[in-house]
Design an enzyme around this catalytic site. Structure first.
Site, PDB file in Angstrom:
ATOM      1  N   TYR A 151      45.723  34.617  46.755  1.00 40.63           N
ATOM      2  CA  TYR A 151      44.394  35.191  46.509  1.00 40.63           C
ATOM      3  C   TYR A 151      44.169  36.408  47.413  1.00 40.63           C
ATOM      4  O   TYR A 151      43.921  37.519  46.936  1.00 40.63           O
ATOM      5  CB  TYR A 151      43.285  34.154  46.720  1.00 40.63           C
ATOM      6  CG  TYR A 151      41.918  34.711  46.386  1.00 40.63           C
ATOM      7  CD1 TYR A 151      41.500  34.828  45.074  1.00 40.63           C
ATOM      8  CD2 TYR A 151      41.057  35.160  47.388  1.00 40.63           C
ATOM      9  CE1 TYR A 151      40.264  35.380  44.755  1.00 40.63           C
ATOM     10  CE2 TYR A 151      39.815  35.705  47.086  1.00 40.63           C
ATOM     11  CZ  TYR A 151      39.415  35.810  45.764  1.00 40.63           C
ATOM     12  OH  TYR A 151      38.199  36.367  45.455  1.00 40.63           O
ATOM     13  N   LYS A 155      44.110  40.452  46.481  1.00 46.35           N
ATOM     14  CA  LYS A 155      42.902  41.253  46.722  1.00 46.35           C
ATOM     15  C   LYS A 155      43.170  42.398  47.696  1.00 46.35           C
ATOM     16  O   LYS A 155      42.556  43.464  47.622  1.00 46.35           O
ATOM     17  CB  LYS A 155      41.773  40.350  47.236  1.00 46.35           C
ATOM     18  CG  LYS A 155      41.268  39.366  46.186  1.00 46.35           C
ATOM     19  CD  LYS A 155      40.649  40.093  45.009  1.00 46.35           C
ATOM     20  CE  LYS A 155      40.104  39.165  43.948  1.00 46.35           C
ATOM     21  NZ  LYS A 155      39.501  39.898  42.816  1.00 46.35           N
TER      22      LYS A 155
HETATM   23  P1  NAD Z   1      33.767  33.551  37.954  1.00 49.38           P
HETATM   24  O1  NAD Z   1      34.764  32.445  37.880  1.00 49.38           O
HETATM   25  O2  NAD Z   1      32.336  33.237  37.768  1.00 49.38           O
HETATM   26  O3  NAD Z   1      34.164  34.726  36.956  1.00 49.38           O
HETATM   27  C1  NAD Z   1      35.492  35.145  36.781  1.00 49.38           C
HETATM   28  C2  NAD Z   1      35.723  35.487  35.321  1.00 49.38           C
HETATM   29  O4  NAD Z   1      37.111  35.895  35.193  1.00 49.38           O
HETATM   30  C3  NAD Z   1      35.512  34.281  34.385  1.00 49.38           C
HETATM   31  O5  NAD Z   1      34.630  34.605  33.338  1.00 49.38           O
HETATM   32  C4  NAD Z   1      36.904  33.973  33.890  1.00 49.38           C
HETATM   33  O6  NAD Z   1      36.961  33.448  32.583  1.00 49.38           O
HETATM   34  C5  NAD Z   1      37.587  35.346  33.980  1.00 49.38           C
HETATM   35  N1  NAD Z   1      39.040  35.175  33.986  1.00 49.38           N
HETATM   36  C6  NAD Z   1      39.770  34.335  34.745  1.00 49.38           C
HETATM   37  N2  NAD Z   1      41.048  34.361  34.376  1.00 49.38           N
HETATM   38  C7  NAD Z   1      41.140  35.247  33.363  1.00 49.38           C
HETATM   39  C8  NAD Z   1      42.212  35.688  32.532  1.00 49.38           C
HETATM   40  N3  NAD Z   1      43.461  35.198  32.666  1.00 49.38           N
HETATM   41  N4  NAD Z   1      41.947  36.603  31.581  1.00 49.38           N
HETATM   42  C9  NAD Z   1      40.682  37.071  31.402  1.00 49.38           C
HETATM   43  N5  NAD Z   1      39.639  36.687  32.139  1.00 49.38           N
HETATM   44  C10 NAD Z   1      39.862  35.769  33.107  1.00 49.38           C
HETATM   45  O7  NAD Z   1      34.013  34.204  39.377  1.00 49.38           O
HETATM   46  P2  NAD Z   1      33.252  35.355  40.198  1.00 49.38           P
HETATM   47  O8  NAD Z   1      33.020  34.793  41.539  1.00 49.38           O
HETATM   48  O9  NAD Z   1      32.140  35.972  39.443  1.00 49.38           O
HETATM   49  O10 NAD Z   1      34.432  36.398  40.348  1.00 49.38           O
HETATM   50  C11 NAD Z   1      34.333  37.763  39.951  1.00 49.38           C
HETATM   51  C12 NAD Z   1      35.239  38.588  40.853  1.00 49.38           C
HETATM   52  O11 NAD Z   1      34.697  38.573  42.177  1.00 49.38           O
HETATM   53  C13 NAD Z   1      36.659  38.031  40.965  1.00 49.38           C
HETATM   54  O12 NAD Z   1      37.585  39.095  40.935  1.00 49.38           O
HETATM   55  C14 NAD Z   1      36.662  37.378  42.330  1.00 49.38           C
HETATM   56  O13 NAD Z   1      37.940  37.319  42.897  1.00 49.38           O
HETATM   57  C15 NAD Z   1      35.731  38.267  43.094  1.00 49.38           C
HETATM   58  N6  NAD Z   1      35.166  37.658  44.289  1.00 49.38           N
HETATM   59  C16 NAD Z   1      34.422  36.518  44.197  1.00 49.38           C
HETATM   60  C17 NAD Z   1      33.919  35.951  45.357  1.00 49.38           C
HETATM   61  C18 NAD Z   1      33.100  34.691  45.328  1.00 49.38           C
HETATM   62  O14 NAD Z   1      32.876  34.082  46.394  1.00 49.38           O
HETATM   63  N7  NAD Z   1      32.616  34.253  44.185  1.00 49.38           N
HETATM   64  C19 NAD Z   1      34.168  36.559  46.604  1.00 49.38           C
HETATM   65  C20 NAD Z   1      34.927  37.718  46.650  1.00 49.38           C
HETATM   66  C21 NAD Z   1      35.416  38.268  45.479  1.00 49.38           C
END
Ligand code: NAD
Length: 253
Positions: A151, A155
């Site tokens: 992860y 990133k």
């Molecule tokens: P989330 O799980 O709510 O949303 C992620 C989306 O990505 C989902 O709708 C999922 O279906 C889609 N996805 C996953 N695998 C996929 C694939 N193979 N093909 C197409 N779509 C796919 O998560 P989130 O927290 O909203 O994450 C959004 C972004 O923010 C991500 O890149 C995540 O790494 C990043 N992020 C999240 C956090 C956190 O704490 N939530 C922190 C830092 C960064």
């Protein structure tokens, strides 16, 4: 307003960005596994290529705003899958949409993470192969590693992919930046926080602001980064993490 393309639009931060851009009047092309304009699996080359082709057909080769939010969390066991989605699922689409963004002088936000700098060796073979676009070799180095390892690595690499493109893309008129959120209350975060083992390391991460973010707080900063006000930002990695990175690395920026 134009056309906004959002990956990961079905959930969490991507869904909040979608709501904000819709409210501004953008026509949205959402890309996700299901439930959006385009269903595509961004973990595979075929899925990424199908997403690029279908998007370019729908938008007739013009993209005004692009947000690459699709991702998988570090609680997922399959470390290769996490790296495939988080790195190649972002960078292949970014490059596939370059000309469509150049035509409109468009703006892009890629979602990295504040974990990009946590326990990640910037010189590692995995990071090098990701940045070289060598998916096969990267997967060999990852082997059966857990997503908890890949992860942060994915990133880290995706933030550097943005930095590496920023100068050239700036010269052709495309605004390209990344956001590095901290822990944000979404289904992904819940999956990690509730995991019996990973949850303990999630709990150990300090947050000076004493709470996790809401997805709409992160979406609000992304909306700003896509706005006219932020037009001069280029190649910036914007931490929005309640102070976590500043606490862990006070002398680095
Ligand atoms: P989330 O799980 O709510 O949303 C992620 C989306 O990505 C989902 O709708 C999922 O279906 C889609 N996805 C996953 N695998 C996929 C694939 N193979 N093909 C197409 N779509 C796919 O998560 P989130 O927290 O909203 O994450 C959004 C972004 O923010 C991500 O890149 C995540 O790494 C990043 N992020 C999240 C956090 C956190 O704490 N939530 C922190 C830092 C960064």
């Amino acid at each position: 307003m134009g056309i906004a393309v959002i990956t990961g639009a079905a959930s969490g931060i991507g869904a909040c960005v979608k709501a904000r851009l819709e409210a501004q009047g953008y026509d949205i092309i959402g890309i996700d596994l299901q439930g959006e304009t385009i269903s595509a699996d961004l973990s595979t080359t075929e899925g990424r290529q199908a997403a690029i082709t279908q998007t370019l057909e729908m938008c007739e080769g013009n993209i005004d705003r692009l947000v690459l939010a699709a991702g998988l969390g570090g609680h997922i066991e399959d470390g290769q899958l996490v790296a495939r989605v988080n790195y190649f699922g972002a960078v292949e689409l970014l490059d596939g949409f370059k000309e469509a963004l150049r035509k409109t002088q468009g703006r892009v936000v890629v979602i990295s993470s504040n974990s990009a700098q946590m326990r990640t060796d910037p010189e590692s073979d995995i990071v090098r192969c990701l940045l070289d676009g060598n998916e096969g070799q990267a997967m060999q180095y990852i082997g059966d590693s857990h997503g908890a390892l890949t992860y942060g690595v994915s990133k880290h690499a995706v933030a550097r992919a943005v930095r590496r493109r920023a100068a050239e893309w700036g010269q052709i008129g495309v605004t390209l930046n990344a956001i590095a959120p901290g822990m944000t209350e979404t289904p992904m975060f819940r999956g990690a926080a509730d995991h019996p083992v990973i949850g303990r390391s999630v709990e150990a991460i300090p947050i000076p602001k004493t709470r996790v973010a809401t997805p709409d707080e992160i979406a609000g900063v992304i909306e700003f980064m896509l706005s006219d006000t932020a037009e001069y930002m280029q190649g910036s990695i914007i931490y929005v993490d309640g102070g976590t990175d500043a606490q862990l690395r006070p002398d680095a920026f």
